[in-house]
Design a protein around this motif. Structure first.
Motif, mmCIF file in Angstrom:
data_model
loop_
_atom_site.group_PDB
_atom_site.id
_atom_site.type_symbol
_atom_site.label_atom_id
_atom_site.label_comp_id
_atom_site.label_asym_id
_atom_site.label_seq_id
_atom_site.Cartn_x
_atom_site.Cartn_y
_atom_site.Cartn_z
ATOM 1 N N ALA A 92 0.816 -1.219 0.000
ATOM 2 C CA ALA A 92 0.000 0.000 0.000
ATOM 3 C C ALA A 92 0.844 1.260 0.000
ATOM 4 O O ALA A 92 0.324 2.369 -0.173
ATOM 5 C CB ALA A 92 -0.935 0.011 1.197
ATOM 6 N N ALA A 93 2.153 1.121 0.201
ATOM 7 C CA ALA A 93 3.118 2.232 0.119
ATOM 8 C C ALA A 93 2.707 3.360 1.058
ATOM 9 O O ALA A 93 2.446 3.130 2.225
ATOM 10 C CB ALA A 93 3.257 2.698 -1.328
ATOM 11 N N ASP A 94 2.632 4.573 0.530
ATOM 12 C CA ASP A 94 2.342 5.731 1.373
ATOM 13 C C ASP A 94 0.854 5.926 1.636
ATOM 14 O O ASP A 94 0.471 6.883 2.310
ATOM 15 C CB ASP A 94 2.900 7.004 0.727
ATOM 16 N N PHE A 95 0.021 5.030 1.105
ATOM 17 C CA PHE A 95 -1.420 5.195 1.275
ATOM 18 C C PHE A 95 -1.868 4.547 2.585
ATOM 19 O O PHE A 95 -2.771 3.731 2.640
ATOM 20 C CB PHE A 95 -2.170 4.609 0.085
ATOM 21 N N THR A 96 -1.184 4.951 3.634
ATOM 22 C CA THR A 96 -1.549 4.529 4.969
ATOM 23 C C THR A 96 -2.411 5.628 5.574
ATOM 24 O O THR A 96 -2.827 6.548 4.886
ATOM 25 C CB THR A 96 -0.295 4.280 5.814
ATOM 26 N N SER A 97 -2.672 5.554 6.828
ATOM 27 C CA SER A 97 -3.552 6.529 7.464
ATOM 28 C C SER A 97 -2.963 6.952 8.792
ATOM 29 O O SER A 97 -2.316 6.149 9.488
ATOM 30 C CB SER A 97 -4.946 5.928 7.673
ATOM 31 N N ASP A 98 -3.177 8.232 9.149
ATOM 32 C CA ASP A 98 -2.762 8.679 10.476
ATOM 33 C C ASP A 98 -3.816 8.345 11.519
ATOM 34 O O ASP A 98 -3.661 8.673 12.698
ATOM 35 C CB ASP A 98 -2.450 10.172 10.483
ATOM 36 N N ASN A 99 -4.894 7.665 11.087
ATOM 37 C CA ASN A 99 -5.922 7.212 11.996
ATOM 38 C C ASN A 99 -5.438 5.948 12.698
ATOM 39 O O ASN A 99 -5.391 4.865 12.114
ATOM 40 C CB ASN A 99 -7.222 6.942 11.233
ATOM 41 N N LEU A 100 -5.072 6.064 13.966
ATOM 42 C CA LEU A 100 -4.510 4.949 14.716
ATOM 43 C C LEU A 100 -5.529 3.855 14.993
ATOM 44 O O LEU A 100 -5.163 2.720 15.313
ATOM 45 C CB LEU A 100 -3.938 5.459 16.048
ATOM 46 N N ALA A 101 -6.820 4.191 14.855
ATOM 47 C CA ALA A 101 -7.875 3.214 15.140
ATOM 48 C C ALA A 101 -8.227 2.342 13.947
ATOM 49 O O ALA A 101 -8.921 1.333 14.106
ATOM 50 C CB ALA A 101 -9.135 3.941 15.617
ATOM 51 N N LEU A 102 -7.771 2.699 12.758
ATOM 52 C CA LEU A 102 -8.204 2.028 11.538
ATOM 53 C C LEU A 102 -7.895 0.538 11.582
ATOM 54 O O LEU A 102 -6.740 0.122 11.722
ATOM 55 C CB LEU A 102 -7.531 2.668 10.324
ATOM 56 N N ASP A 103 -8.956 -0.251 11.479
ATOM 57 C CA ASP A 103 -8.864 -1.709 11.410
ATOM 58 C C ASP A 103 -8.260 -2.357 12.648
ATOM 59 O O ASP A 103 -7.782 -3.488 12.591
ATOM 60 C CB ASP A 103 -8.064 -2.143 10.177
ATOM 61 N N ARG A 104 -8.301 -1.653 13.741
ATOM 62 C CA ARG A 104 -7.775 -2.230 14.974
ATOM 63 C C ARG A 104 -8.861 -3.054 15.690
ATOM 64 O O ARG A 104 -10.053 -2.835 15.495
ATOM 65 C CB ARG A 104 -7.260 -1.124 15.900
ATOM 66 N N PRO A 105 -8.453 -3.985 16.538
ATOM 67 C CA PRO A 105 -9.441 -4.790 17.278
ATOM 68 C C PRO A 105 -10.253 -3.913 18.230
ATOM 69 O O PRO A 105 -9.740 -2.938 18.788
ATOM 70 C CB PRO A 105 -8.569 -5.784 18.052
ATOM 71 N N VAL A 106 -11.504 -4.274 18.419
ATOM 72 C CA VAL A 106 -12.368 -3.513 19.319
ATOM 73 C C VAL A 106 -13.134 -4.457 20.234
ATOM 74 O O VAL A 106 -13.344 -5.628 19.923
ATOM 75 C CB VAL A 106 -13.374 -2.626 18.548
ATOM 76 N N THR A 107 -13.553 -3.903 21.353
ATOM 77 C CA THR A 107 -14.465 -4.561 22.275
ATOM 78 C C THR A 107 -15.589 -3.577 22.552
ATOM 79 O O THR A 107 -15.338 -2.380 22.740
ATOM 80 C CB THR A 107 -13.765 -4.931 23.589
ATOM 81 N N ALA A 108 -16.823 -4.045 22.556
ATOM 82 C CA ALA A 108 -17.955 -3.151 22.767
ATOM 83 C C ALA A 108 -18.851 -3.674 23.884
ATOM 84 O O ALA A 108 -18.896 -4.881 24.155
ATOM 85 C CB ALA A 108 -18.770 -3.013 21.485
ATOM 86 N N SER A 109 -19.556 -2.754 24.528
ATOM 87 C CA SER A 109 -20.463 -3.125 25.612
ATOM 88 C C SER A 109 -21.598 -3.996 25.101
ATOM 89 O O SER A 109 -22.102 -4.871 25.819
ATOM 90 C CB SER A 109 -21.019 -1.866 26.279
ATOM 91 N N ALA A 110 -22.018 -3.775 23.859
ATOM 92 C CA ALA A 110 -23.088 -4.562 23.242
ATOM 93 C C ALA A 110 -23.025 -4.371 21.739
ATOM 94 O O ALA A 110 -22.501 -3.357 21.249
ATOM 95 C CB ALA A 110 -24.451 -4.141 23.778
ATOM 96 N N GLU A 111 -23.555 -5.335 20.994
ATOM 97 C CA GLU A 111 -23.563 -5.265 19.537
ATOM 98 C C GLU A 111 -24.872 -5.812 18.997
ATOM 99 O O GLU A 111 -25.398 -6.804 19.523
ATOM 100 C CB GLU A 111 -22.406 -6.083 18.931
ATOM 101 N N GLU A 112 -25.358 -5.191 17.946
ATOM 102 C CA GLU A 112 -26.570 -5.663 17.281
ATOM 103 C C GLU A 112 -26.205 -6.714 16.227
ATOM 104 O O GLU A 112 -26.430 -6.543 15.040
ATOM 105 C CB GLU A 112 -27.320 -4.498 16.632
ATOM 106 N N GLY A 113 -25.620 -7.797 16.697
ATOM 107 C CA GLY A 113 -25.246 -8.863 15.781
ATOM 108 C C GLY A 113 -24.006 -8.518 14.972
ATOM 109 O O GLY A 113 -23.455 -7.414 15.028
#
Length: 566
Positions: free
Chosen positions: A429-450
């Motif tokens: 992907a070369a320089d087409f990275t993102s300064d968004n540190l959250a992008l595609d990172r693992p998450v945990t949530a209090s609840a999910e709608e499936g």
């Protein structure tokens, strides 16, 4: 057993079909950082060609294993290009051969070649009433097709013509209908008459362009079908009793779902062989392909109650296709593990070339062209892990489209992101990275709608997907940045399905070995499309970021969260 009944699919998957794209679904860009565990009983896609005719000396391409070889240099050829369509006034069907303009074509091919692309895919029959009359293919249509093929060769571009159907009038209207074959796709693929009509169409088309002196040696291949499918709710597939004899010469019991599934698979393989052999006879040494969107066995993200039935892995298995073209768009919640399972790509390595023949950026998923460009680069690069070795962007040929960010707009930002001149290695992907540190990172949530609205869709880079807690506040979502980083800004997207009005969100951060710390909150009267921003004094070595929805009127729904250093 492959069921005939429509199934409720859990993910809104990023595969938009030509002429069947819907604004109700949206496009993602990248797969989740923690790949899903996937298993499948489907056989991996395999193909065996029966072509025995030696390749003519002037053929540009041949196949060795899972690669194209450029016979002019002896080197591996990596198809990198675009889908060329003529769209006037935005939206609507392709009008390339309805309003064929050689000057316009020349301008487009020059632009495509200037960006280092080497392959152009185009549609033979999108304007069906304009391409034929009752006596067969129109002379002026064949003239225009010959002109396009000649110009592609002159620019050194590989041609990849594709077809949706046999055209009308003159061909499709002759398909048997409606007992026991229901016309259109089912008649074309399942009846002996359908196979013969397809042979006549392709033979007349190829002989017509050859009579005009047009080159075909620069073809990557002829594509039998842009996207193959049959209809579940059309005869004979919807029959539940009796028997039907089909193009493969076999008789099938319509009361037996397994027999019906075998009928579809066997006759599609027969279609590939019969029509492919006719093409090879008309164009010696030609390669043959077919395009697919993913099947829903196993459940992998197709729209609910979709009557189109396709089993790409089983159709391709033991077929005479030379290479395969699969389609997958980012931005609607699809991930490469799920997409690949749906295509049957989770088994042994492939022994034939695999193209990603359609992928593109939808405006409702990527309203910012820079985000769209980065998403396309990352999507292309991540596909390499799943065996793809060629990429054709959707699409080139309009300054505006109703849905897709076309290749030429915004200074060709999207096209440049996947251009071989900008990114010589398509798997990087070369320089087409993102300064968004959250992008595609693992998450945990209090609840999910499936699974369809899981927490991970809040960090996938697409405005068109979202996390839903399926309940009101308080709710929280925590993002694992996977490695310590300085954090000073968190942005929360209130999207089209989020509650609007007064709401409050709080942000907490945590480092390894330390307790959670509150760093700020935002309260606003939010409307759809707003980004709610929490700025704070940067904190070093942050590993986890937690966003808590404290107050709002309705379920907690967040479309996207971005985390940056500030």
């Amino acid at each position: 057993m492959v069921s005939r009944a429509p199934r409720l699919n859990l993910l809104v998957f990023a595969t938009l079909l030509l002429g069947a794209c819907t604004a109700a679904t949206n496009t993602t860009t990248t797969t989740t950082a923690a790949p899903l565990e996937t298993t499948t009983t489907a056989a991996p896609l395999t193909t065996t060609t029966t072509t025995t005719v030696p390749l003519p000396e002037d053929r540009w391409f041949e196949i060795s294993g899972d690669q194209f070889i450029d016979t002019r240099t002896g080197e591996v050829f990596v198809p990198s290009g675009v889908n060329l369509l003529l769209k006037t006034g935005g939206g609507g069907a392709d009008k390339l051969f309805r309003f064929y303009d050689s000057a316009w074509v020349e301008e487009q091919l020059s632009g495509i070649a200037d960006l280092g692309f080497n392959t152009v895919r185009f549609f033979l029959d999108m304007c069906m009433p304009c391409t034929t009359d009752s006596s067969g293919l129109r002379a002026d249509y064949l003239d225009d097709l010959a002109d396009l093929l000649t110009r592609l060769e002159a620019h050194g571009l590989a041609a990849f013509p594709t077809s949706n159907d046999v055209p009308d009038p003159g061909f499709s209207e002759r398909l048997p209908c409606c007992d026991p074959f229901g016309g259109y796709r089912n008649s074309l693929y399942l009846s002996a008459e359908g196979h013969q009509i397809a042979v006549e169409y392709w033979t007349e088309l190829i002989e017509g362009v050859k009579e005009r002196g047009a080159p075909t040696h620069h073809l990557l291949g002829w594509q039998l079908t842009n996207e193959q499918f049959v209809f579940r709710d059309v005869a004979p597939i919807n029959l539940t009793e009796g028997s039907v004899t089909t193009a493969d010469g076999m008789t099938y019991d319509m009361a037996d779902d397994d027999a019906v599934a075998e009928m579809v698979i066997s006759n599609l393989r027969s279609y590939i062989t019969t029509v492919g052999d006719a093409i090879r006879q008309a164009d010696e040494g030609a390669l043959i392909s077919m395009g697919f969107f993913p099947g829903e066995e196993p459940d992998a993200g197709r729209f609910a109650n979709d009557n189109r039935w396709v089993v790409p892995d089983k159709v391709v298995e033991e077929s005479t296709l030379d290479f395969v073209d699969l389609h997958a768009y980012p931005g609607l919640g699809g991930t490469w593990p799920l997409i690949s399972e749906a295509y049957g790509l989770t088994g042994d390595p492939l022994d034939y070339p695999l193209l990603l023949g359609e992928y593109g950026a939808f405006e409702f998923a990527y309203p910012d062209p820079d985000d769209a460009a980065a998403a396309m680069a990352r999507w292309q690069a991540s596909s390499c892990e799943w065996g793809f070795g060629g990429w054709l962007l959707w699409f080139w040929g309009a300054d505006k489209d109703d849905e897709v960010i076309t290749a030429e707009v915004f200074d060709a930002r999207v096209a440049r992101a996947v251009s071989p001149l900008v990114r010589p290695d398509p798997c990087d992907a070369a320089d087409f990275t993102s300064d968004n540190l959250a992008l595609d990172r693992p998450v945990t949530a209090s609840a999910e709608e499936g699974e369809q609205y899981a927490g991970r869709w809040a960090v996938d880079g697409s405005d068109a997907t979202w996390w839903s807690a399926a309940d009101g506040p308080p709710q929280w979502i925590e993002i694992d940045l996977e490695e310590p980083a300085p954090v000073g800004r968190v942005e929360i997207l209130i999207g089209t399905v989020s509650p609007t009005g007064p709401q409050t969100h709080r942000v907490y951060v945590r480092s390894e070995g330390s307790s959670e710390a509150f760093v700020g909150e935002v309260s606003a009267d939010a409307t759809a499309g707003d980004w709610l921003v929490v700025d704070f004094e940067p904190v070093d070595d942050v590993r986890w970021v937690r966003v808590e929805a404290v107050a709002m009127d309705g379920w907690v729904i967040i479309h996207e969260i971005q985390v940056t250093s500030g």
